[in-house]
Design a protein around this motif. Structure first.
Motif, short mmCIF file in Angstrom:
data_model
loop_
_atom_site.label_atom_id
_atom_site.label_comp_id
_atom_site.label_asym_id
_atom_site.label_seq_id
_atom_site.Cartn_x
_atom_site.Cartn_y
_atom_site.Cartn_z
N THR A 286 0.81 -1.22 0.00
CA THR A 286 0.00 0.00 0.00
C THR A 286 0.84 1.26 0.00
OG1 THR A 286 -0.13 0.14 2.42
CG2 THR A 286 -1.77 -1.25 1.29
N GLY A 287 2.09 1.16 0.44
CA GLY A 287 2.94 2.34 0.55
C GLY A 287 2.64 3.17 1.77
N ASP A 288 1.71 2.72 2.64
CA ASP A 288 1.40 3.46 3.87
C ASP A 288 2.61 3.48 4.79
OD1 ASP A 288 -1.17 3.89 3.01
OD2 ASP A 288 -2.03 2.21 4.12
N LEU A 289 2.77 4.57 5.51
CA LEU A 289 3.88 4.71 6.46
C LEU A 289 3.41 4.34 7.86
CD1 LEU A 289 6.75 5.58 7.19
CD2 LEU A 289 5.92 7.95 7.33
N PHE A 290 4.05 3.34 8.44
CA PHE A 290 3.76 2.90 9.80
C PHE A 290 4.90 3.35 10.72
CE2 PHE A 290 1.11 0.34 7.19
CZ PHE A 290 0.06 -0.13 7.97
N TYR A 291 4.61 3.46 12.00
CA TYR A 291 5.63 3.80 12.98
C TYR A 291 5.14 3.45 14.37
CZ TYR A 291 2.67 7.99 13.47
OH TYR A 291 1.60 8.84 13.66
N ILE A 292 6.04 3.49 15.34
CA ILE A 292 5.70 3.22 16.74
C ILE A 292 5.80 4.53 17.53
CG2 ILE A 292 6.45 2.06 18.86
CD1 ILE A 292 7.30 -0.30 17.19
N TYR A 302 1.26 2.84 14.85
CA TYR A 302 0.42 3.85 14.20
C TYR A 302 0.63 3.80 12.68
CZ TYR A 302 -0.42 6.05 18.77
OH TYR A 302 -0.80 6.32 20.06
N ARG A 303 -0.33 4.41 11.99
CA ARG A 303 -0.21 4.57 10.54
C ARG A 303 -0.40 6.05 10.22
NH1 ARG A 303 -3.25 0.45 7.00
NH2 ARG A 303 -4.89 0.91 8.51
N ARG A 304 0.43 6.55 9.33
CA ARG A 304 0.33 7.96 8.92
C ARG A 304 -1.10 8.28 8.47
NH1 ARG A 304 3.81 10.61 3.92
NH2 ARG A 304 3.11 12.78 4.18
N GLY A 305 -1.62 9.38 8.98
CA GLY A 305 -2.96 9.79 8.63
C GLY A 305 -4.02 9.37 9.62
N HIS A 306 -3.62 8.54 10.61
CA HIS A 306 -4.56 8.10 11.64
C HIS A 306 -4.15 8.73 12.97
CE1 HIS A 306 -6.75 4.71 9.56
NE2 HIS A 306 -5.81 5.04 8.69
N GLU A 307 -5.07 9.38 13.61
CA GLU A 307 -4.76 10.06 14.87
C GLU A 307 -4.51 9.06 15.99
OE1 GLU A 307 -6.85 13.26 17.98
OE2 GLU A 307 -7.73 12.87 16.02
N LYS A 308 -5.25 7.95 15.99
CA LYS A 308 -5.11 6.94 17.03
C LYS A 308 -4.34 5.73 16.50
CE LYS A 308 -7.71 9.27 19.92
NZ LYS A 308 -7.15 9.87 21.16
N SER A 309 -3.83 4.94 17.43
CA SER A 309 -3.12 3.73 17.06
C SER A 309 -4.05 2.78 16.31
CB SER A 309 -2.57 3.04 18.31
OG SER A 309 -2.10 1.74 18.00
N ILE A 310 -3.53 2.13 15.29
CA ILE A 310 -4.33 1.13 14.57
C ILE A 310 -4.39 -0.19 15.32
CG2 ILE A 310 -3.78 2.14 12.32
CD1 ILE A 310 -1.86 -0.40 12.04
N LEU A 311 -3.59 -0.27 16.39
CA LEU A 311 -3.51 -1.50 17.18
C LEU A 311 -3.34 -1.12 18.65
CD1 LEU A 311 -3.53 -4.53 16.44
CD2 LEU A 311 -1.04 -4.45 16.41
N PRO A 312 -4.33 -0.46 19.25
CA PRO A 312 -4.17 0.03 20.63
C PRO A 312 -4.10 -1.11 21.63
CG PRO A 312 -6.44 0.31 19.88
CD PRO A 312 -5.66 -0.14 18.68
N MET A 313 -3.04 -1.11 22.43
CA MET A 313 -2.85 -2.15 23.43
C MET A 313 -2.13 -1.57 24.64
SD MET A 313 -1.76 -5.51 21.20
CE MET A 313 -2.17 -6.60 22.54
N ASP A 358 -6.25 -2.32 4.55
CA ASP A 358 -7.17 -1.21 4.33
C ASP A 358 -6.58 0.05 4.96
OD1 ASP A 358 -9.23 0.65 4.17
OD2 ASP A 358 -10.80 -0.80 4.67
N SER A 359 -6.21 1.01 4.13
CA SER A 359 -5.54 2.22 4.61
C SER A 359 -6.43 3.10 5.46
CB SER A 359 -5.01 3.03 3.42
OG SER A 359 -4.10 2.28 2.65
N ASN A 360 -7.74 2.86 5.42
CA ASN A 360 -8.67 3.75 6.10
C ASN A 360 -9.19 3.22 7.43
OD1 ASN A 360 -8.71 5.71 3.92
ND2 ASN A 360 -9.91 4.21 2.76
N THR A 361 -8.79 2.02 7.79
CA THR A 361 -9.33 1.42 9.02
C THR A 361 -8.20 0.94 9.92
OG1 THR A 361 -9.45 -0.81 8.06
CG2 THR A 361 -11.37 0.63 7.77
N ALA A 362 -8.57 0.62 11.15
CA ALA A 362 -7.61 0.06 12.09
C ALA A 362 -7.30 -1.39 11.70
CB ALA A 362 -8.18 0.11 13.51
N ALA A 363 -6.34 -1.98 12.37
CA ALA A 363 -5.97 -3.37 12.09
C ALA A 363 -7.16 -4.29 12.37
CB ALA A 363 -4.79 -3.77 12.96
N SER A 364 -7.26 -5.36 11.60
CA SER A 364 -8.36 -6.31 11.76
C SER A 364 -7.82 -7.74 11.69
CB SER A 364 -9.42 -6.09 10.68
OG SER A 364 -8.87 -6.29 9.38
N ASP A 365 -8.73 -8.71 11.93
CA ASP A 365 -8.36 -10.13 11.87
C ASP A 365 -7.11 -10.41 12.71
OD1 ASP A 365 -10.46 -10.47 9.99
OD2 ASP A 365 -9.10 -9.87 8.37
#
Length: 568
Positions: A286-292, A302-313, A358-365
């Motif tokens: 996808t070319g999305d930028l992830f970071y911690i 986190y993923r660039r463009g998302h205010e909250k963590s895509i995997l909050p723990m 999916d670049s627009n949603t949090a992590a799933s499955d």
């Protein structure tokens, strides 16, 4: 530091004497009562002897013989590679390739792949890390040569060719190879003016053919993790006096930008000046930028463009000592695009797999795997292989640090490809730790308690064993539970061990890690003392026989505990 090591040596020599010095007199009333206990409770083959006087095959000679340090597992073009640090060769770091069928294989099923006279190590930031760079295949492997700090191209014939200019004014680390294999993007540390205040850190591009360089990011004190996707360059940067676990910035530029000043590059995260951002990585599809980031209170993804963590723990990702060395990556992407990450839970490692396509949603499955699925007790440094194979470095209390292969679909017991040590002892000699939480001045602290264990011995004449408290280095690192001969040496002789993750350690969230802010030499000392006193109260240690040791930052804690407290 010489004083620290001298004190540690003295302590090591005194511990057996302390154990003998506090054994019960055979004529004492308590000893006579103990002697009348029913021997039916004891195995007829066990020897009843005071704690600290048990004999053990885990000797100092056995501890130092044949062990190496394993790191940087990489899968490239169908082959598995790793770096091997060899104390027997003056600490030389060697690139090895997994070759179990080779006549020249080592006891770790590998063959040396780097030149015999090379030492793969960089001195960038002095702590180094990220000294080797892999491209798509064996033709694209580069490394920093320790003696000269030059960047070298590793050739298939077993030799190497320097690609940067002669002299020791430049150091390189934490690089990535461009898609076409023609350029390396890396950190360059410029020692043209060798005084520490004049050393310059920058991110540069390096042409692998002629060694020519272009500065892509400059202006700040420190840089790490340059990562490239197409025309985008992402990197971490920070300024003195901050450390990377205190406050950093994630910035993005373009490779053809007209400005190489970091202040002109887009700020993605870390704008508040009080958040630690680490380990950026572009998604390969996808070319999305992830970071911690530790913005939430824990190192979450986190993923660039998302205010909250895509995997909050409520757990820390990123590894056991994020930010301390270059080249660290606490998560990765599998061949099918899923995210694979590791974190610690209840003293054990957990592998997490999640769909992030999916670049627009949090992590799933989200699926989690642990020791019940065949994984070792502790592991990290995940590296995707072919299909659903994953490689990593891990271990357990009875198994030294090893390189493992594990399949996500078939699961089953992870297979060991290479082990860092030739040592092997019976299970009845190995003490398995239990994680403990104990009260201290700022709430609670954590550690791992190892009870005395030796299948040949028991002790009925003493209520509790002597205790050796261990303080890890860092101070923001953390301890682990892989086989540690330096711990089992003592437990197999009748000592208990408390390996403390004092306030300031990684793995328990940001607030816990920040307990040492303006309190180093206070909080850590409080915690090692509180841990020892807790075990005494629980009847797991003898309050008259408490000892402590530690190296590096742990040596500072040890000295402080001995100088300012009366616990040990």
């Amino acid at each position: 530091f010489k004083k620290i090591f001298t004190m540690r040596a003295a302590a090591a020599a005194l511990l057996p004497l302390l154990a003998r010095g506090f054994q019960l007199s055979p004529t004492s009333p308590l000893a006579r009562v103990a002697a009348t206990r029913s021997t039916s409770q004891l195995s007829m083959t066990m020897i009843d002897k005071p704690y600290g006087e048990w004999e053990s095959p885990i000797t100092s000679k056995a501890i130092t013989a044949g062990s190496v340090r394993l790191g940087n597992v990489h899968y490239c073009d169908g082959e598995v590679y790793w770096l091997e640090g060899r104390p027997q060769e003056a600490g030389r770091n060697v690139l090895c390739k997994y070759s179990p069928d080779s006549a020249d294989k080592s006891q770790r099923n590998g063959v040396d792949f780097s030149p015999k006279d090379s030492n793969i190590r960089t001195r960038v930031h002095e702590y180094g890390g990220g000294a080797i760079v892999f491209g798509k295949n064996e033709d694209e492997i580069y490394f920093s040569e320790f003696a000269t700090q030059r960047l070298c191209h590793l050739l298939k014939d077993g030799t190497s060719k320097p690609i940067t200019e002669e002299g020791e004014k430049y150091r390189f680390a934490d690089g990535v190879v461009s898609e076409d294999g023609q350029v390396i993007y890396a950190i360059r540390e410029d020692h043209t003016k060798p005084e520490p205040k004049n050393v310059v850190n920058e991110i540069v591009s390096i042409n692998v053919k002629d060694g020519s360089m272009k500065v892509l990011a400059t202006g700040n004190d420190f840089y790490s993790n340059p990562r490239v996707n197409g025309n985008q360059l992402a990197y971490i940067t920070w300024n003195h006096p901050n450390m990377p676990w205190d406050s950093t910035e994630l910035r993005v530029s373009t490779l053809d930008s007209t400005s190489n000043k970091s202040s002109d590059h887009e700020l993605i995260a870390g704008s508040d000046g009080d958040t630690s951002i680490i380990q950026p990585l572009f998604h390969p599809e996808t070319g999305d930028l992830f970071y911690i980031s530790d913005e939430s209170g824990y190192y979450n993804i986190y993923r660039r463009g998302h205010e909250k963590s895509i995997l909050p723990m409520g757990h820390d990702f990123g590894g056991s000592a994020p930010g301390w060395a270059l080249g660290q990556q606490g998560y990765t992407f599998l061949n099918d695009g899923r995210l694979a990450a590791q974190y610690m839970k209840d003293g054990k490692s957990v592998m997490l797999i999640a769909n992030v396509s999916d670049s627009n949603t949090a992590a799933s499955d989200i699926i989690e795997y642990g020791s019940s699925d065949g994984l070792p007790m502790m592991f990290g440094g995940l590296c995707p292989g072919e299909g659903d194979d994953v490689y990593f470095i891990g271990g357990s209390p009875s198994k030294a640090s090893s390189i493992y292969k594990w399949n996500i679909q078939s699961k089953g017991e992870a297979s060991i490809l290479a082990c860092s040590s030739e040592l092997s002892f019976d299970d009845d000699l190995i003490s398995v730790p239990k994680q403990v939480e104990f009260p201290t001045t700022l709430g609670t602290a954590f550690g791992y308690y190892y009870a005395p264990k030796n299948g040949k011995y028991t002790c009925t004449t003493e209520a509790a064993p002597p205790l050796l408290v261990k303080a890890h280095g860092g101070p923001t690192a953390c301890t682990g539970t892989s086989f540690n001969a330096g711990i089992q040496y003592w437990t197999s002789r009748g000592f208990a061990i408390l390996d403390v993750d004092y306030g300031g350690s990684t793995g328990y969230g940001r607030d816990y890690r920040r307990r040492l802010r303006k309190s180093w030499g206070i909080v850590d000392i409080d915690d090692v003392c509180a841990g020892a006193e807790y075990l005494v109260k629980e009847g797991l240690a003898d309050g008259d026989r408490l000892c402590i040791d530690g190296g590096s930052a742990g040596g500072y804690t040890t000295l402080g505990a001995l100088a300012f407290r009366d616990v040990f």
